[in-house]
Design a protein around this motif. Structure first.
Motif, PDB file in Angstrom:
ATOM      1  N   LYS A   1     -70.347  28.763 -15.298  1.00  0.00           N
ATOM      2  CA  LYS A   1     -70.260  29.447 -16.593  1.00  0.00           C
ATOM      3  C   LYS A   1     -68.897  30.121 -16.762  1.00  0.00           C
ATOM      4  N   ILE A   2     -68.438  30.764 -15.706  1.00  0.00           N
ATOM      5  CA  ILE A   2     -67.127  31.424 -15.762  1.00  0.00           C
ATOM      6  C   ILE A   2     -66.031  30.388 -15.987  1.00  0.00           C
ATOM      7  N   TYR A   3     -66.164  29.242 -15.364  1.00  0.00           N
ATOM      8  CA  TYR A   3     -65.171  28.178 -15.462  1.00  0.00           C
ATOM      9  C   TYR A   3     -65.009  27.655 -16.890  1.00  0.00           C
ATOM     10  N   THR A   4     -66.042  27.807 -17.735  1.00  0.00           N
ATOM     11  CA  THR A   4     -65.934  27.345 -19.124  1.00  0.00           C
ATOM     12  C   THR A   4     -64.871  28.129 -19.882  1.00  0.00           C
ATOM     13  N   GLY A   5     -64.676  29.396 -19.504  1.00  0.00           N
ATOM     14  CA  GLY A   5     -63.685  30.223 -20.185  1.00  0.00           C
ATOM     15  C   GLY A   5     -64.152  30.754 -21.520  1.00  0.00           C
ATOM     16  N   LYS A   6     -65.423  30.578 -21.834  1.00  0.00           N
ATOM     17  CA  LYS A   6     -65.960  31.055 -23.114  1.00  0.00           C
ATOM     18  C   LYS A   6     -66.403  32.503 -22.954  1.00  0.00           C
ATOM     19  N   PHE A   7     -65.897  33.352 -23.833  1.00  0.00           N
ATOM     20  CA  PHE A   7     -66.120  34.788 -23.717  1.00  0.00           C
ATOM     21  C   PHE A   7     -67.602  35.142 -23.781  1.00  0.00           C
ATOM     22  N   ASP A   8     -68.348  34.533 -24.697  1.00  0.00           N
ATOM     23  CA  ASP A   8     -69.765  34.858 -24.823  1.00  0.00           C
ATOM     24  C   ASP A   8     -70.544  34.474 -23.569  1.00  0.00           C
ATOM     25  N   ILE A   9     -70.173  33.379 -22.947  1.00  0.00           N
ATOM     26  CA  ILE A   9     -70.854  32.953 -21.723  1.00  0.00           C
ATOM     27  C   ILE A   9     -70.497  33.882 -20.561  1.00  0.00           C
ATOM     28  N   GLU A  10     -69.253  34.338 -20.520  1.00  0.00           N
ATOM     29  CA  GLU A  10     -68.858  35.314 -19.496  1.00  0.00           C
ATOM     30  C   GLU A  10     -69.652  36.603 -19.665  1.00  0.00           C
ATOM     31  N   CYS A  11     -69.900  37.006 -20.916  1.00  0.00           N
ATOM     32  CA  CYS A  11     -70.703  38.211 -21.167  1.00  0.00           C
ATOM     33  C   CYS A  11     -72.148  38.008 -20.718  1.00  0.00           C
ATOM     34  N   GLU A  12     -72.666  36.790 -20.841  1.00  0.00           N
ATOM     35  CA  GLU A  12     -74.016  36.494 -20.337  1.00  0.00           C
ATOM     36  C   GLU A  12     -74.068  36.657 -18.814  1.00  0.00           C
ATOM     37  N   VAL A  13     -73.035  36.185 -18.138  1.00  0.00           N
ATOM     38  CA  VAL A  13     -72.971  36.336 -16.682  1.00  0.00           C
ATOM     39  C   VAL A  13     -72.941  37.824 -16.325  1.00  0.00           C
ATOM     40  N   LEU A  14     -72.131  38.594 -17.048  1.00  0.00           N
ATOM     41  CA  LEU A  14     -72.089  40.043 -16.818  1.00  0.00           C
ATOM     42  C   LEU A  14     -73.456  40.667 -17.010  1.00  0.00           C
ATOM     43  N   ARG A  15     -74.116  40.320 -18.109  1.00  0.00           N
ATOM     44  CA  ARG A  15     -75.444  40.869 -18.405  1.00  0.00           C
ATOM     45  C   ARG A  15     -76.407  40.617 -17.240  1.00  0.00           C
ATOM     46  N   ASP A  16     -76.446  39.369 -16.787  1.00  0.00           N
ATOM     47  CA  ASP A  16     -77.380  39.003 -15.721  1.00  0.00           C
ATOM     48  C   ASP A  16     -77.047  39.699 -14.405  1.00  0.00           C
ATOM     49  N   LEU A  17     -75.765  39.748 -14.059  1.00  0.00           N
ATOM     50  CA  LEU A  17     -75.374  40.373 -12.791  1.00  0.00           C
ATOM     51  C   LEU A  17     -75.550  41.893 -12.830  1.00  0.00           C
ATOM     52  N   TYR A  18     -75.253  42.505 -13.973  1.00  0.00           N
ATOM     53  CA  TYR A  18     -75.493  43.945 -14.100  1.00  0.00           C
ATOM     54  C   TYR A  18     -76.991  44.248 -13.956  1.00  0.00           C
ATOM     55  N   TYR A  19     -77.820  43.388 -14.523  1.00  0.00           N
ATOM     56  CA  TYR A  19     -79.268  43.561 -14.406  1.00  0.00           C
ATOM     57  C   TYR A  19     -79.689  43.517 -12.935  1.00  0.00           C
ATOM     58  N   LEU A  20     -79.210  42.500 -12.216  1.00  0.00           N
ATOM     59  CA  LEU A  20     -79.554  42.373 -10.804  1.00  0.00           C
ATOM     60  C   LEU A  20     -79.055  43.574 -10.002  1.00  0.00           C
ATOM     61  N   LYS A  21     -77.869  44.057 -10.354  1.00  0.00           N
ATOM     62  CA  LYS A  21     -77.290  45.210  -9.650  1.00  0.00           C
ATOM     63  C   LYS A  21     -78.117  46.474  -9.906  1.00  0.00           C
ATOM     64  N   ARG A  22     -78.521  46.686 -11.164  1.00  0.00           N
ATOM     65  CA  ARG A  22     -79.341  47.859 -11.499  1.00  0.00           C
ATOM     66  C   ARG A  22     -80.676  47.822 -10.768  1.00  0.00           C
ATOM     67  N   LYS A  23     -81.221  46.633 -10.619  1.00  0.00           N
ATOM     68  CA  LYS A  23     -82.520  46.483  -9.942  1.00  0.00           C
ATOM     69  C   LYS A  23     -82.372  46.512  -8.423  1.00  0.00           C
TER      70      LYS A  23
END
Length: 159
Positions: free
Chosen positions: A94-116
């Motif tokens: 997803k990061i390799y695509t370089g698409k900003f919205d997809i990078e934000c999705e990765v952030l969302r998911d990883l932040y969720y995992l980190k909070r949990k």
């Protein structure tokens, strides 16, 4: 898009400003190069024009698109892969695509995992990378410092 002073995003490298476009001699052959000063670590990336498509350079996003994409980080994640090694691979793709919205999705998911408290150490490296990539682009869109841009996304990640 490829003119001196333009703000661009280079997937896997981050946002930057085109500093120079010039011809250089390499092993008795003259090539045209584009030099991009990257916001992450102030590195100069020299890209031969004939390889520019392989780098998938794009213009940075607009303020409107930025506001729209930052909302993604606040959303609840859905469909997170359970196996960390598969999730790791998918996030890198997803990061390799370089698409900003997809990078934000990765952030969302990883932040969720980190909070949990369920994010493996290996994924911390991906989180650090995507935070830098997103921050570098926010920095250019809003004309702010890297630390201010980083604070914007880290504050969203805590919610």
């Amino acid at each position: 898009m490829l003119t001196v002073g333009n703000k661009v995003f280079v997937p896997n490298y981050g946002a930057g400003i085109i500093k120079n476009i010039e011809f250089r001699k390499v092993y008795d052959t003259i090539y045209k190069f584009v030099d991009v000063i990257l916001m992450i670590d102030n590195i100069c990336l020299s890209i031969p024009i004939n390889r520019i498509e392989a780098y998938r350079i794009r213009e940075i996003i607009t303020k409107d698109k930025l506001e729209e994409c930052l909302k993604i980080i606040n959303q609840q994640p859905y469909n997170i892969e359970n196996k960390w090694n598969k999730r790791y691979r998918e996030n890198n793709e997803k990061i390799y695509t370089g698409k900003f919205d997809i990078e934000c999705e990765v952030l969302r998911d990883l932040y969720y995992l980190k909070r949990k408290g369920i994010m493996p150490l290996g994924e911390q490296k991906i989180l650090t990378k995507v935070e830098s990539l997103v921050s570098s682009e926010i920095m250019l869109v809003l004309d702010i410092s890297f630390n201010e841009a980083f604070k914007i996304i880290s504050d969203l990640g805590r919610k």
